[in-house]
Design an enzyme around this catalytic site. Structure first.
Site, PDB file in Angstrom:
ATOM      1  N   GLU A 154       0.795  -1.149   0.056  1.00 33.17           N
ATOM      2  CA  GLU A 154       0.149  -0.070   0.022  1.00 33.17           C
ATOM      3  C   GLU A 154       0.932   1.069   0.139  1.00 33.17           C
ATOM      4  OE1 GLU A 154      -3.310  -0.084  -0.217  1.00 33.17           O
ATOM      5  OE2 GLU A 154      -3.312  -2.424   0.117  1.00 33.17           O
ATOM      6  N   CYS A 195      -1.957   9.223   2.053  1.00 31.83           N
ATOM      7  CA  CYS A 195      -1.521   8.880   0.595  1.00 31.83           C
ATOM      8  C   CYS A 195      -2.527   8.989  -0.099  1.00 31.83           C
ATOM      9  CB  CYS A 195      -1.129   7.242   0.863  1.00 31.83           C
ATOM     10  SG  CYS A 195      -2.533   6.310   1.607  1.00 31.83           S
TER      11      CYS A 195
END
Length: 486
Positions: free
Chosen positions: A254, A288
């Site tokens: 991720e 993110c």
């Protein structure tokens, strides 16, 4: 200062709290005021090995434990977090510089993931598949991979540790967790303490607080773990993936993003402004999924920009322990310096700073940039901080092209009065996630989460965690007699 910073400033291996034996200490600082929170002697390669061997020893019995019994651990862990919520929020604020809003948001999601982990324990299902051979029965089982290594980041460390740790444990695996050096308590020791108090048997969750300067690639090269779940930058993720592939391990990555929030000409401008400001500045932009680029149709650019800038100017910058603060400190001085350089570079390239943020120690106030040249490298990279870039476009086709013009593909959003137009737009963007008439920052425990391109490999959440943390085993049963040609 919370007792967590004294009581939990240790390694947690095989059910025991113990100091590391490395030759130096990781110093845990409050990023807002520089207060020393803890000093933790780092774990060595030997302690990484101890942790993985303890996990290996404990895992078989745990996998054989009735899943209804396993799930009670997660029910107790959830109750413990609810009982200690106020103190955990204080610890998040102190170690991360997260605001009250951010800390509450992180804790809410962590609890939601734990609630879902109660069900993960019961989720694996086998299959009986037909055979071309008479009398044969094919059974395919989902079985635990064994031991999972988890590496969590500094921005949402409690949530993003639990997000891998909880399903991996619920599915019958053991885990070794390595938190980020800047968040060793929230991302590591605190998670271990919750599960210890919830009655998780010793050895099933181990936490090693260390640094690659000490252990190199030992955490991911070690022969015991079969899966490495990593959350962090694409640069480090590329290395993790390479090492895992060389050692025949599965990697769940991720990674970073460069999300676009797109405002079409028929959007509700006031609502789009609210969504864009949150999507860019939540947790100082250290997310993110944050909206790095805000794309606005040129026909509404002036109105949107005026309202966006006005709202950004209202964001209070300062002490994250103040409930009114929206923008707290970034995680460390190198991040602050990097953000100052980003703004300076943009202006040098010809951009206009509609809001020119400044840095005082780790406090970086918001910036809003416009007029950045299309060829600027800043439009291609992830900016992990409170810097918004406004980009005008002429028509939907150009918006799609600009949104996709990035090596990343994590999240994004589009605002429009026509929902189906928004869905059609979303389908054209090369991302793992995209949201219509909302922000770019979302995570739900039963919806697959992950990115495309440089934003990662694999998915977490929901049924995806079964794929991530189990493997398939084929067992055939011959009820008759097979014929062998010799």
């Amino acid at each position: 200062m919370s007792s967590y910073f004294t009581d939990l400033a240790q390694q947690y291996i095989d059910g025991e709290w113990r100091p590391g034996t490395g030759s130096w200490d990781i110093i845990d600082f409050n990023p807002y005021d520089g207060e020393k929170l803890a000093s933790i002697t780092i774990a060595t390669v030997e302690e990484v090995d101890d942790a993985y061997r303890a996990a290996e020893r404990a895992q078989k019995a745990w996998a054989a434990t009735n899943p209804y019994a396993r799930r009670t651990v997660f029910e107790r862990a959830l109750r413990i977090i609810e009982e200690r919520e106020a103190e955990i929020i204080e610890v998040i604020i102190a170690e991360l510089g997260g605001t009250h809003t951010k800390a509450g948001f992180e804790l809410h999601l962590a609890k939601e993931f734990l609630r879902e982990s109660v069900q993960w324990a019961l989720r694996p299902e086998g299959k009986i598949i037909p055979s071309s051979a008479d009398g044969k029965e094919n059974r395919v089982y989902n079985v635990p991979v064994g031991v999972v290594g988890v590496i969590s980041p500094f921005n949402f460390p409690f949530l993003l540790s639990i997000k891998s740790v909880a399903p991996a444990l619920a599915l019958g695996n053991a885990v070794v967790l390595k938190p980020h050096q800047n968040t060793p308590i929230v991302g590591g020791s605190l998670v271990a303490k919750v599960f210890e108090d919830a009655g998780l048997p010793a050895g099933l969750l181990n936490v090693v607080i260390t640094d690659i300067a000490e252990i190199g690639d030992a955490f991911i090269e070690h022969p015991v773990p079969k899966v490495i779940s990593f959350t962090g930058s694409d640069k480090v993720g590329r290395h993790v993936a390479t090492v895992c592939a060389a050692n025949f391990k599965r990697s769940i990555l991720e990674l970073g993003g460069n999300s676009a929030l797109v405002v079409l000409e028929d959007a509700d401008i006031d609502y789009a402004v609210d969504a864009a400001v949150f999507s860019r500045y939540v947790h100082q932009g250290q997310v993110c999924m944050a909206a790095n680029r805000i794309l606005v149709d040129r026909s509404i650019e002036a109105e949107f920009t005026e309202k966006f800038v006005a709202k950004v100017r209202t964001l209070k910058v300062g002490d994250p322990s103040d409930p009114q603060t929206v923008i707290g400190p970034v995680i460390n001085s190198s991040q602050a310096d990097a953000l100052t350089s980003v703004v300076d570079q943009a202006i040098a390239e010809g951009a206009t700073a509609l809001v020119h943020g400044t840095a005082t120690d780790n406090l970086v106030s918001p910036s809003v940039l416009t007029g950045l040249p299309a060829e600027s490298s800043l439009l291609q990279q992830e900016i992990f901080g409170p810097v918004a870039i406004l980009v005008p476009f002429d028509g939907e086709e150009e918006a799609v092209r600009i949104a996709n013009d990035t090596p990343y593909g994590l999240s994004g959003a589009v605002h429009t009065a026509d929902v189906e137009r928004g869905v059609a737009f979303a389908k054209q963007i090369d991302t793992g996630m995209f949201h219509v008439n909302d922000g770019t920052v979302h995570d739900e425990p039963i919806v697959a989460f992950g990115g495309e391109k440089n934003s990662g490999i694999g998915r977490l959440n929901g049924d995806a965690v079964v794929d991530a943390f189990t493997t398939l085993k084929w067992i055939s049963v011959q009820h008759g007699r097979s014929f062998f040609p010799f």
